[in-house]
Design a protein around this motif. Sequence first.
Motif, PDB file in Angstrom:
ATOM      1  N   TYR A  44      32.083 -23.771 -14.586  1.00 27.72           N
ATOM      2  CA  TYR A  44      31.962 -24.439 -13.277  1.00 27.72           C
ATOM      3  C   TYR A  44      32.968 -23.861 -12.282  1.00 27.72           C
ATOM      4  O   TYR A  44      32.625 -23.592 -11.129  1.00 27.72           O
ATOM      5  CB  TYR A  44      32.164 -25.944 -13.430  1.00 27.72           C
ATOM      6  N   ILE A  45      34.197 -23.654 -12.731  1.00 30.96           N
ATOM      7  CA  ILE A  45      35.232 -23.099 -11.853  1.00 30.96           C
ATOM      8  C   ILE A  45      34.843 -21.690 -11.400  1.00 30.96           C
ATOM      9  O   ILE A  45      34.992 -21.344 -10.224  1.00 30.96           O
ATOM     10  CB  ILE A  45      36.597 -23.092 -12.578  1.00 30.96           C
ATOM     11  N   ASN A  46      34.321 -20.897 -12.308  1.00 33.59           N
ATOM     12  CA  ASN A  46      33.892 -19.543 -11.936  1.00 33.59           C
ATOM     13  C   ASN A  46      32.716 -19.568 -10.965  1.00 33.59           C
ATOM     14  O   ASN A  46      32.674 -18.788 -10.015  1.00 33.59           O
ATOM     15  CB  ASN A  46      33.531 -18.742 -13.183  1.00 33.59           C
ATOM     16  N   THR A  47      31.780 -20.456 -11.185  1.00 29.63           N
ATOM     17  CA  THR A  47      30.630 -20.573 -10.282  1.00 29.63           C
ATOM     18  C   THR A  47      31.064 -20.990  -8.880  1.00 29.63           C
ATOM     19  O   THR A  47      30.639 -20.402  -7.885  1.00 29.63           O
ATOM     20  CB  THR A  47      29.628 -21.602 -10.836  1.00 29.63           C
ATOM     21  N   VAL A  48      31.911 -21.968  -8.811  1.00 29.62           N
ATOM     22  CA  VAL A  48      32.376 -22.459  -7.507  1.00 29.62           C
ATOM     23  C   VAL A  48      33.259 -21.419  -6.817  1.00 29.62           C
ATOM     24  O   VAL A  48      33.218 -21.275  -5.593  1.00 29.62           O
ATOM     25  CB  VAL A  48      33.130 -23.798  -7.687  1.00 29.62           C
ATOM     26  N   SER A  49      34.028 -20.664  -7.578  1.00 31.08           N
ATOM     27  CA  SER A  49      34.895 -19.656  -6.961  1.00 31.08           C
ATOM     28  C   SER A  49      34.096 -18.482  -6.394  1.00 31.08           C
ATOM     29  O   SER A  49      34.579 -17.779  -5.510  1.00 31.08           O
ATOM     30  CB  SER A  49      35.925 -19.153  -7.963  1.00 31.08           C
ATOM     31  N   GLN A  50      32.885 -18.292  -6.868  1.00 30.43           N
ATOM     32  CA  GLN A  50      32.046 -17.186  -6.376  1.00 30.43           C
ATOM     33  C   GLN A  50      31.188 -17.576  -5.179  1.00 30.43           C
ATOM     34  O   GLN A  50      30.572 -16.697  -4.557  1.00 30.43           O
ATOM     35  CB  GLN A  50      31.138 -16.680  -7.505  1.00 30.43           C
ATOM     36  N   ILE A  51      31.138 -18.838  -4.817  1.00 28.27           N
ATOM     37  CA  ILE A  51      30.309 -19.285  -3.691  1.00 28.27           C
ATOM     38  C   ILE A  51      30.655 -18.574  -2.376  1.00 28.27           C
ATOM     39  O   ILE A  51      29.748 -18.133  -1.665  1.00 28.27           O
ATOM     40  CB  ILE A  51      30.374 -20.822  -3.550  1.00 28.27           C
ATOM     41  N   PRO A  52      31.940 -18.434  -2.005  1.00 28.48           N
ATOM     42  CA  PRO A  52      32.209 -17.739  -0.733  1.00 28.48           C
ATOM     43  C   PRO A  52      31.803 -16.269  -0.727  1.00 28.48           C
ATOM     44  O   PRO A  52      31.565 -15.683   0.328  1.00 28.48           O
ATOM     45  CB  PRO A  52      33.735 -17.851  -0.568  1.00 28.48           C
ATOM     46  N   LEU A  53      31.705 -15.663  -1.905  1.00 23.95           N
ATOM     47  CA  LEU A  53      31.367 -14.249  -1.976  1.00 23.95           C
ATOM     48  C   LEU A  53      29.872 -14.001  -2.014  1.00 23.95           C
ATOM     49  O   LEU A  53      29.427 -12.866  -1.732  1.00 23.95           O
ATOM     50  CB  LEU A  53      32.025 -13.626  -3.212  1.00 23.95           C
ATOM     51  N   ASP A  54      29.094 -15.002  -2.345  1.00 23.47           N
ATOM     52  CA  ASP A  54      27.629 -14.840  -2.360  1.00 23.47           C
ATOM     53  C   ASP A  54      27.103 -14.808  -0.929  1.00 23.47           C
ATOM     54  O   ASP A  54      27.490 -15.589  -0.092  1.00 23.47           O
ATOM     55  CB  ASP A  54      26.968 -16.004  -3.119  1.00 23.47           C
ATOM     56  N   ASN A  55      26.224 -13.886  -0.711  1.00 21.01           N
ATOM     57  CA  ASN A  55      25.692 -13.772   0.645  1.00 21.01           C
ATOM     58  C   ASN A  55      24.234 -13.410   0.629  1.00 21.01           C
ATOM     59  O   ASN A  55      23.724 -12.625  -0.035  1.00 21.01           O
ATOM     60  CB  ASN A  55      26.471 -12.724   1.444  1.00 21.01           C
TER      61      ASN A  55
END
Length: 55
Positions: A44-55
């Motif tokens: 979950y932490i990894n998924t949430v940390s990647q949200i700003p980088l997804d475009n």
Amino acid sequence: MLKFVKNHMESITGIEIYPMISLLVFFTFFVVLFWWVFTSKKEYINTVSQIPLDN
């Protein structure tokens, strides 16, 4: 100015409980946040940390 505020606050009965309540709320919030961080799943932490980088 500060002297006026201090004298005015001293005249209010029961005001001494408010700093203790705010300290308790502050402490409780950070204890719960600390507990949540250490019990959350790494995926979950990894998924949430990647949200700003997804475009």
